[in-house]
Design a protein around this motif. Structure first.
Motif, PDB file in Angstrom:
ATOM      1  N   LYS A 355      58.371  -8.525  25.862  1.00 45.35           N
ATOM      2  CA  LYS A 355      57.735  -8.525  24.534  1.00 45.35           C
ATOM      3  C   LYS A 355      56.220  -8.651  24.654  1.00 45.35           C
ATOM      4  O   LYS A 355      55.471  -8.019  23.910  1.00 45.35           O
ATOM      5  N   GLY A 356      55.792  -9.489  25.600  1.00 50.11           N
ATOM      6  CA  GLY A 356      54.345  -9.690  25.808  1.00 50.11           C
ATOM      7  C   GLY A 356      53.662  -8.408  26.260  1.00 50.11           C
ATOM      8  O   GLY A 356      52.558  -8.084  25.805  1.00 50.11           O
ATOM      9  N   ILE A 357      54.311  -7.653  27.127  1.00 49.58           N
ATOM     10  CA  ILE A 357      53.718  -6.385  27.611  1.00 49.58           C
ATOM     11  C   ILE A 357      53.556  -5.428  26.437  1.00 49.58           C
ATOM     12  O   ILE A 357      52.492  -4.807  26.252  1.00 49.58           O
ATOM     13  N   GLU A 358      54.593  -5.314  25.627  1.00 50.16           N
ATOM     14  CA  GLU A 358      54.503  -4.402  24.473  1.00 50.16           C
ATOM     15  C   GLU A 358      53.350  -4.835  23.559  1.00 50.16           C
ATOM     16  O   GLU A 358      52.605  -3.998  23.049  1.00 50.16           O
ATOM     17  N   ARG A 359      53.198  -6.160  23.409  1.00 53.46           N
ATOM     18  CA  ARG A 359      52.155  -6.673  22.511  1.00 53.46           C
ATOM     19  C   ARG A 359      50.748  -6.373  23.050  1.00 53.46           C
ATOM     20  O   ARG A 359      49.900  -5.865  22.323  1.00 53.46           O
ATOM     21  N   VAL A 360      50.535  -6.631  24.358  1.00 51.35           N
ATOM     22  CA  VAL A 360      49.158  -6.472  24.864  1.00 51.35           C
ATOM     23  C   VAL A 360      48.725  -5.004  24.844  1.00 51.35           C
ATOM     24  O   VAL A 360      47.540  -4.706  24.658  1.00 51.35           O
ATOM     25  N   GLY A 365      45.935  -0.446  20.967  1.00 54.28           N
ATOM     26  CA  GLY A 365      46.279   0.805  20.273  1.00 54.28           C
ATOM     27  C   GLY A 365      47.163   1.729  21.099  1.00 54.28           C
ATOM     28  O   GLY A 365      47.243   2.927  20.839  1.00 54.28           O
ATOM     29  N   ILE A 366      47.834   1.188  22.121  1.00 49.91           N
ATOM     30  CA  ILE A 366      48.689   2.022  22.981  1.00 49.91           C
ATOM     31  C   ILE A 366      50.138   1.581  22.786  1.00 49.91           C
ATOM     32  O   ILE A 366      50.450   0.379  22.897  1.00 49.91           O
ATOM     33  N   GLU A 367      51.018   2.546  22.538  1.00 54.93           N
ATOM     34  CA  GLU A 367      52.422   2.168  22.409  1.00 54.93           C
ATOM     35  C   GLU A 367      53.068   2.099  23.800  1.00 54.93           C
ATOM     36  O   GLU A 367      53.041   3.068  24.566  1.00 54.93           O
ATOM     37  N   ALA A 368      53.592   0.954  24.122  1.00 54.83           N
ATOM     38  CA  ALA A 368      54.356   0.776  25.369  1.00 54.83           C
ATOM     39  C   ALA A 368      55.712   0.215  24.971  1.00 54.83           C
ATOM     40  O   ALA A 368      55.791  -0.698  24.153  1.00 54.83           O
ATOM     41  N   LYS A 391      56.067  10.567  21.758  1.00 51.47           N
ATOM     42  CA  LYS A 391      56.286  10.498  20.315  1.00 51.47           C
ATOM     43  C   LYS A 391      57.260   9.351  20.065  1.00 51.47           C
ATOM     44  O   LYS A 391      57.777   8.769  21.025  1.00 51.47           O
ATOM     45  N   LYS A 392      57.512   9.046  18.819  1.00 50.32           N
ATOM     46  CA  LYS A 392      58.392   7.907  18.514  1.00 50.32           C
ATOM     47  C   LYS A 392      59.794   8.161  19.044  1.00 50.32           C
ATOM     48  O   LYS A 392      60.466   9.098  18.610  1.00 50.32           O
TER      49      LYS A 392
END
Ligand code: PLP
Length: 461
Positions: A355-360, A365-368, A391-392
């Motif tokens: 979760k932390g990686i996705e947040r940082v 402004g980068i989707e991970a 894409k999503k």
């Protein structure tokens, strides 16, 4: 992208001059400078000097928090003291390599069988997952008298000659291609590839090929295919189709075995295969793999059935080596005794990390998107793979992770790797797995490294 790579390579080279020298030397006598392509990243790998717990130190003195952990074999981190203590007395006895049957193999086999809670299982050891998969296929072919095989696209079962198809994704054809030269074309023709977690495709494939299939081999938790769990519905269907068509169901638990609980993942799902493969961590850091199967199938190793020759499953010169077996036994016993703490700790810390990686990344402004999250059956997953969707998409199958039109594969595989190395974190495929030696502070440091990487990526976008 090129500017990003140039920057990262320059920074990496400044930190690793001794590794570069060693790599040049290695390249003079070794193909591509080493023995395993996953370890030979661009521009060159660092060479380790020492390793303990969560950390590896390279020959230049750089320290890395390591999430590769010996191809995911070191669930307790590098070099656990109690495993060293378990094997030291044996080596001191001087029986370094006897080539005789070992005593400890019996205890290790007992531990594995008892963890599976199933009667009538038999074990034979060998020294690699590749060999275990190869022998399992031979046993299935010997048992059924058939020679077609079914596997999942994106599934990796080692470099077993029978199974080298549909491993690497090809943008034009997906997971249909042959992955190795040097094999009889017949092997490829008779190896059928189905889609991960796709019940409809599986039913259709069995309808078409079922009567010819010797085995269906799958990872209940797909490893290199993307750290994704099979659904219970899919595994149930696999079991019932295998029964209906008389096909041997093989669970390759070489990654998943003892990684989510002190047994195979099959125990959590409550679904029993005919043959299970274990490897990696069951050797406690030594070269051990096991084929565990129903007696009726395993008996193929020793006697001829229906006029057919026996299956030549000889584990090899170093199979069930007493030193390896003692290390494996110490590891498995430790996991069984500490099951209540270890897996929940790993699961909680990995959840924080994913979760932390996705947040940082999002902060820049980068989707991970991480894979490796548990599901309704598996609560504690210690795996994480970081993906950058074009894409999503929801990551549901290996195609999502490996199709460069869906994910920025080079960003994950190459740029993320180098960027994190520069910040003192070692990952493979953008992530890896936690070990019990990774502390909460290590997770904080790792998140800071990912945050710094996100800032670098943003700078070069
Ligand atoms: C699921 C799976 N099966 C088999 C293997 C092959 O094991 P080994 O590398 O010990 O030959 C691997 C190795 O990564 C694996 O992940």
């Amino acid at each position: 992208m090129n500017k990003l790579f140039n920057y990262l390579e320059k920074e990496y080279k400044v930190r690793t001059p001794r590794s570069l020298e060693l790599f040049k030397r290695a390249s003079r006598v070794m193909i591509r400078g080493g023995s395993h392509s996953l370890r030979l990243w661009k521009p060159y790998p660092f060479f380790p000097y020492s390793a303990r717990g969560a950390e590896v130190i390279d020959v230049d003195g750089n320290r890395y928090l390591d999430y590769w952990q010996g191809h995911y074999a070191n669930i307790l981190g590098h070099n656990p003291e109690f495993i060293r203590q378990a094997i030291e007395p044996y080596f001191n006895q001087g029986a370094f390599h006897t080539g005789l049957e070992s005593l400890s193999q019996v205890e290790l086999a007992e531990e594995i069988v008892s963890s599976l809670g199933q009667s009538g299982l038999k074990v034979r050891f060998t020294t690699s997952g590749t060999l275990a998969a190869t022998y399992a296929v031979m046993l299935a072919m010997g048992h059924t008298g058939r020679d077609y095989l079914l596997k999942i696209g994106g599934g990796w079962h080692g470099a077993s000659p029978f199974l080298l198809k549909g491993v690497k994704y090809h943008p034009d054809s997906g997971f249909k291609n042959h992955d190795s030269a040097g094999l009889p074309s017949d092997f490829h023709r008779k190896l059928i590839v189905t889609k991960f977690n796709d019940c409809e495709h599986l039913s259709k494939t069995f309808k078409k090929y079922g009567p010819k299939l010797a085995a269906f081999i799958l990872e209940p938790f797909i490893g290199v295919g993307g750290f994704l769990f099979c659904s219970k519905e899919y595994l149930r269907l696999a079991r019932s189709l295998a029964d209906r068509y008389g096909v041997v169901l093989i669970f390759d638990e070489i990654i998943s075995g003892f990684h989510f609980c002190a047994s195979g993942l099959q125990r959590l799902y409550g679904i029993k295969p005919d043959i299970s493969l274990f490897g990696k961590l069951i050797g406690g850091g030594q070269a051990v793999a096991a084929v565990v199967g129903r007696s009726k199938i395993m008996e193929g190793c020793e006697k001829t059935t229906k006029g057919r020759a026996r299956v030549h499953f000889e584990g090899g010169t170093f199979s069930s080596h007493e030193g390896y077996m003692r290390a494996g036994l110490a590891m498995i016993r430790y996991l069984v005794e500490n099951e209540g703490q270890i897996f929940s700790y790993l699961g909680q810390q990995a959840e924080r990390l994913r979760k932390g990686i996705e947040r940082v990344f999002l902060e820049q402004g980068i989707e991970a998107v991480c894979t490796g999250y548990g599901n309704e059956i598996v609560q504690d997953s210690s795996f994480f793979m970081v993906n950058f969707p074009r894409k999503k998409i929801t990551y549901n199958c290996p195609e999502d992770l490996w199709n460069p039109n869906r994910s920025e594969v080079r960003l994950r595989e190459e740029a993320l790797k180098l960027a994190l190395l520069i910040k003192g974190v070692h990952v493979v495929h953008g992530g890896g797995c936690l070990s019990a030696a990774h502390t909460p502070e290590d997770i904080d440091r790792t998140l800071e490294a990912y945050a710094e990487t996100a800032r670098i990526f943003r700078r070069f976008r």
